[in-house]
Scaffold this active site. Structure first.
Site, PDB file in Angstrom:
ATOM      1  N   GLU A  45      45.587  55.161  23.412  1.00  0.00           N
ATOM      2  CA  GLU A  45      44.391  54.623  24.697  1.00  0.00           C
ATOM      3  C   GLU A  45      45.541  55.371  25.267  1.00  0.00           C
ATOM      4  O   GLU A  45      46.339  54.512  26.337  1.00  0.00           O
ATOM      5  CB  GLU A  45      44.204  53.261  24.563  1.00  0.00           C
ATOM      6  CG  GLU A  45      43.244  52.435  25.917  1.00  0.00           C
ATOM      7  CD  GLU A  45      43.102  51.431  25.898  1.00  0.00           C
ATOM      8  OE1 GLU A  45      43.260  50.198  24.802  1.00  0.00           O
ATOM      9  OE2 GLU A  45      43.272  50.764  26.712  1.00  0.00           O
ATOM     10  N   ARG A  49      44.609  54.921  34.360  1.00  0.00           N
ATOM     11  CA  ARG A  49      45.173  54.823  35.808  1.00  0.00           C
ATOM     12  C   ARG A  49      45.863  55.320  36.455  1.00  0.00           C
ATOM     13  O   ARG A  49      46.685  55.573  37.310  1.00  0.00           O
ATOM     14  CB  ARG A  49      46.798  53.295  34.993  1.00  0.00           C
ATOM     15  CG  ARG A  49      45.868  52.452  34.862  1.00  0.00           C
ATOM     16  CD  ARG A  49      46.482  51.138  34.093  1.00  0.00           C
ATOM     17  NE  ARG A  49      46.113  50.837  33.034  1.00  0.00           N
ATOM     18  CZ  ARG A  49      46.594  49.204  32.674  1.00  0.00           C
ATOM     19  NH1 ARG A  49      47.579  49.259  32.930  1.00  0.00           N
ATOM     20  NH2 ARG A  49      45.726  49.051  31.152  1.00  0.00           N
ATOM     21  N   THR A  73      40.918  51.493  30.586  1.00  0.00           N
ATOM     22  CA  THR A  73      40.148  51.209  31.725  1.00  0.00           C
ATOM     23  C   THR A  73      39.523  51.996  32.497  1.00  0.00           C
ATOM     24  O   THR A  73      39.582  52.075  33.344  1.00  0.00           O
ATOM     25  CB  THR A  73      41.784  51.446  32.905  1.00  0.00           C
ATOM     26  OG1 THR A  73      43.058  50.867  32.435  1.00  0.00           O
ATOM     27  CG2 THR A  73      42.207  50.695  34.262  1.00  0.00           C
ATOM     28  N   LYS A 133      37.704  43.568  23.161  1.00  0.00           N
ATOM     29  CA  LYS A 133      38.998  43.392  24.075  1.00  0.00           C
ATOM     30  C   LYS A 133      39.447  41.903  24.732  1.00  0.00           C
ATOM     31  O   LYS A 133      38.368  41.626  25.423  1.00  0.00           O
ATOM     32  CB  LYS A 133      39.107  44.150  24.516  1.00  0.00           C
ATOM     33  CG  LYS A 133      40.913  44.626  25.225  1.00  0.00           C
ATOM     34  CD  LYS A 133      40.798  45.958  26.079  1.00  0.00           C
ATOM     35  CE  LYS A 133      42.614  45.250  26.428  1.00  0.00           C
ATOM     36  NZ  LYS A 133      43.003  47.040  26.897  1.00  0.00           N
TER      37      LYS A 133
END
Ligand SMILES: O=C[C@H](O)COP(=O)(O)O
Ligand SMILES: CC(=O)C(=O)O
Length: 213
Positions: A45, A49, A73, A133
């Site tokens: 993943e 960011r 994100t 998640k």
């Protein structure tokens, strides 16, 4: 469509740990993805960011066929669409919004959305999402919280992320409602910065050897 559970479970159930990484360049991402896959962690993943994240996803998708590269994100529909266009095979978000669910509904790329309260779980179930998640895991109640949720939300499976390491990962993986965990500990920033990809492969192999319940 509602959540593409089959596609998501194929990714999440194939390895006990999902590396969650923030990369500074596409080159770094390619080296990292190769090293992780060599250790047995094929899915990775790459979080949005850093400014390099989209190029990194594109580069890993094109240059590392042994990897299954997802985007993390992802906070809104524009990022969802851009990550899919870059080649992300799955999308992870820390929480959920109506707009994000709309983007996922029009896509075949599966979404793993974040949820951390019973009300959020109920809202996600109404939308047809059962694989979630749990973020930030340790800070939101950790193992005790997941144990308390299990009898109430029997159909839900979690990928807890946040504060997990080799110290507590076995306890998470022993829970029947945990499919895998996410974590950054398999790709420490200083090890990546030093170019020590053999160490990344060693950390990945150690994590890949863990077993989920
Ligand atoms: O999902 C994202 C987190 O940054 C990963 O958490 P961690 O660094 O505590 O493993
Ligand atoms: C926590 C987070 O940013 C993600 O995995 O999407």
């Amino acid at each position: 469509m509602a959540q593409n559970k089959q596609a998501l479970m194929a990714v999440l159930s194939a390895q006990p740990v999902m590396p969650v990484v923030a990369v500074d360049s596409a080159r770094e991402a390619v080296d990292l993805a190769r090293a992780l896959a060599k250790g047995g962690l094929k899915a990775i993943e790459i979080t949005l960011r850093t400014p390099a994240a989209m190029d990194a996803i594109r580069a890993v998708a094109q240059e590392v066929p042994e990897s299954i590269c997802g985007a993390g994100t992802v906070l809104g529909p524009r990022q969802f669409d851009a990550a899919c266009e870059a080649g992300a095979k799955f999308i992870v978000s820390p929480g959920t919004t109506i707009e994000l669910l709309d983007a996922a509904r029009n896509s075949s790329v599966p979404l793993l959305p974040g949820a951390a309260t019973p009300s959020e779980l109920m809202a996600m179930l109404e939308e047809g999402y059962e694989i979630l998640k749990f973020f930030p895991a340790e800070q939101s109640g950790g193992i005790a919280f997941l144990k308390a949720l299990a009898p109430v939300f029997q159909q839900v499976r979690f990928c807890p992320t946040g504060g997990i390491s080799m110290k507590n990962v076995r306890d998470y993986l022993a829970l029947p409602n945990v499919v895998c965990v996410g974590g950054s500990w398999v790709a420490p920033k200083d090890v990546v910065a030093a170019g020590n990809f053999d160490e990344i492969t060693r950390l990945a192999a150690e994590a890949a050897a863990l077993t989920a319940a």
